[in-house]
Each structure stands twice: as structure tokens, then as C-alpha cells.
Design an enzyme around this catalytic site. Structure first.
Site, PDB file in Angstrom:
ATOM      1  N   CYS A  91       0.819  -1.093  -0.123  1.00  0.00           N
ATOM      2  CA  CYS A  91       0.031   0.109  -0.034  1.00  0.00           C
ATOM      3  C   CYS A  91       0.929   1.240   0.198  1.00  0.00           C
ATOM      4  CB  CYS A  91      -0.937   0.022   1.222  1.00  0.00           C
ATOM      5  SG  CYS A  91      -2.462   1.258   1.086  1.00  0.00           S
ATOM      6  N   HIS A 181      -3.314  -5.515   0.584  1.00  0.00           N
ATOM      7  CA  HIS A 181      -2.925  -5.821   1.687  1.00  0.00           C
ATOM      8  C   HIS A 181      -2.872  -7.511   1.902  1.00  0.00           C
ATOM      9  CE1 HIS A 181      -2.595  -1.698   3.520  1.00  0.00           C
ATOM     10  NE2 HIS A 181      -3.673  -1.630   2.805  1.00  0.00           N
ATOM     11  N   GLU A 183      -1.181  -8.869   3.788  1.00  0.00           N
ATOM     12  CA  GLU A 183      -0.752  -9.312   5.363  1.00  0.00           C
ATOM     13  C   GLU A 183      -2.082  -9.162   6.468  1.00  0.00           C
ATOM     14  OE1 GLU A 183      -0.999  -4.731   5.703  1.00  0.00           O
ATOM     15  OE2 GLU A 183      -0.878  -6.310   4.062  1.00  0.00           O
TER      16      GLU A 183
END
Length: 243
Positions: A91, A181, A183
């Protein structure tokens, strides 16, 4: 026994940690040093680690007045590029990689993306060390209104969506940026501001339900990408696939 290789992680916000991406790296034999720059923790001036991860945050890459640690983060990105240290930007981190390498990033660019989104893997990814042989479309959680509007010269464009074309790219042989994202899991969506989402035309509970449904496919793909990045950090391979 040699020490476990270590990746420096730059964290820009209280809730923006490495999440499951960090867990996957640990499983693959790579340790993390997380610097929470947002709370005053000092970034190293010299990148002496085996890899670099720059996480997301609510800033533009050059919002130095709001986030005075950003010049130091950009310096670390530049060092990783100059020395071919493996880097992964998420990001804001991906936008920072693009900006440092000569691309363009714009605030409030186009339509916002929130929640699980179908990311199309481009044909150029076939030769990429992290993105090769992924499914043609992979769900990923998005949460942004700012975007990359021009890739750096000679960057390899790896993935796209209709609302935001530059979802993943590689600069040189060993630096990757993503807009999404990998993660986070669907649970992160329940931490987002429901009123702000409604103002942009999104319902938080609908976003959450869709992300839960997409989680198995997303987890499989991004776990593999993390494993490949760990291998790159550990073994020093190039950013292209060896056939």
C-alpha cells in the site's frame, strides 16, 4: 549454525503491523525487526538487513510534515534499490517504492477500493519470482483512495484491477510493490470506520462477509508469495524465475 536472516519492517501506524505476512516469513526461516516509526522509534539511517518491508499507512509517500519519519523510510527504499536488497512494499510502501524509483502517486486518485477485490495477474508475471504461476485472478483486501498513476521507468507491471491498474509491480530484480494488503485477514475490515465507508458507497458488514468467503483463496496465494520472498531473502536468488 548461521544466524537467521533478518528483514527490517517499517510500520507507519498502530494497527498496520506485518500481520500474517510476518508470520509466514517466520515459518520460512526469516526473522523481522519491526520499527514502529509512528510512535517515535528511530529508523536506522543505513540498511544493514537482509531485506526490507515497508507497510501501509494513511499518508502519501511525501507527507513529511504529517509523518516526519518518511524521508528516512524513502532513504531505506533507495538503499534497497541501489544495493539490490530484497524489498516488499505494501500500500503506502508500494507507493513509496514507485515514487522513489521515478513513478507517480496521486492522492484521491479515481474510485476508492475497499474490501476483498479481484486482482488480475498479468501475463508479465509468468517470469516473476514472486508472482509466477498464481491463479489468473486472486482476491486481495484493499483499503485505499490514493494510488500510483504512473509506474517507474522499466518497472514490470504484474497485477491490476479495473479501478486501480497498478496493483503489483517489480522494480529491477528484487523490489516489489503492491497496492493491496496481503498481510491482513477479513477481521481487519471490522476495525474500519463504518460511517466513512458508507460515505463512499460501501457497507462494512457486506465487505466483511465477502472477505470471509474469499479468505481461503487469498490465503493460499499470498502465503506462497511470502514463502517465495523469504526464499529470496534467505538464498539471494534473483527476482526472475529460473526455468
Amino acid at each position: 549454525m548461521s544466524e537467521m536472516p533478518c528483514v527490517l519492517v517499517v510500520q507507519h501506524g498502530e494497527k498496520g503491523g506485518p500481520g500474517r505476512f510476518g508470520e509466514w516469513l517466520g515459518e520460512a526461516g526469516v526473522s523481522l525487526e519491526v520499527v514502529t516509526a509512528f510512535d517515535g522509534s528511530a529508523l536506522p539511517t543505513r540498511l544493514a538487513h537482509d531485506g526490507l518491508i515497508v507497510l501501509g499507512g494513511g499518508y502519501m509517500p511525501d507527507d513529511d510534515e504529517k509523518a516526519p519519519w518518511l524521508p528516512g523510510a524513502r532513504s531505506l527504499v533507495a538503499q534497497a534499490l541501489a544495493r539490490s536488497v530484497p524489498m516488499f512494499g505494501i500500500c503506502l510502501g508500494g507507493q513509496m517504492l514507485a515514487a522513489v524509483a521515478g513513478g507517480k502517486v496521486r492522492a484521491d486518485a479515481g474510485a476508492p477500493e475497499h474490501g476483498s477485490t479481484a486482482v488480475t495477474i498479468r501475463a508479465e508475471a509468468a517470469g516473476d519470482a514472486l508472482f509466477h504461476d498464481l491463479p489468473e485472478v486472486v482476491p486481495a483486501i484493499e483499503h485505499h483512495v490514493d494510488a500510483i498513476t504512473a509506474l517507474p521507468p522499466d518497472a514490470v507491471w504484474l497485477a491490476e484491477t479495473g479501478r486501480c491498474p497498478y496493483q503489483a509491480f517489480r522494480v529491477g530484480g528484487r523490489a516489489w510493490g503492491v497496492q493491496f494488503h496481503p498481510e491482513v485477514t477479513s477481521e481487519r475490515i471490522r476495525q474500519w470506520d463504518a460511517a466513512e465507508l458508507r460515505g463512499q458507497g460501501f457497507d462494512r458488514e457486506e465487505l466483511y462477509a465477502a472477505a470471509v468467503a474469499d479468505e481461503p483463496a487469498a490465503t493460499a496465494a499470498w502465503h506462497e508469495v511470502a514463502r517465495r520472498f523469504a526464499s529470496l531473502v534467505r538464498d539471494g536468488d534473483s527476482g526472475t524465475v529460473r526455468r
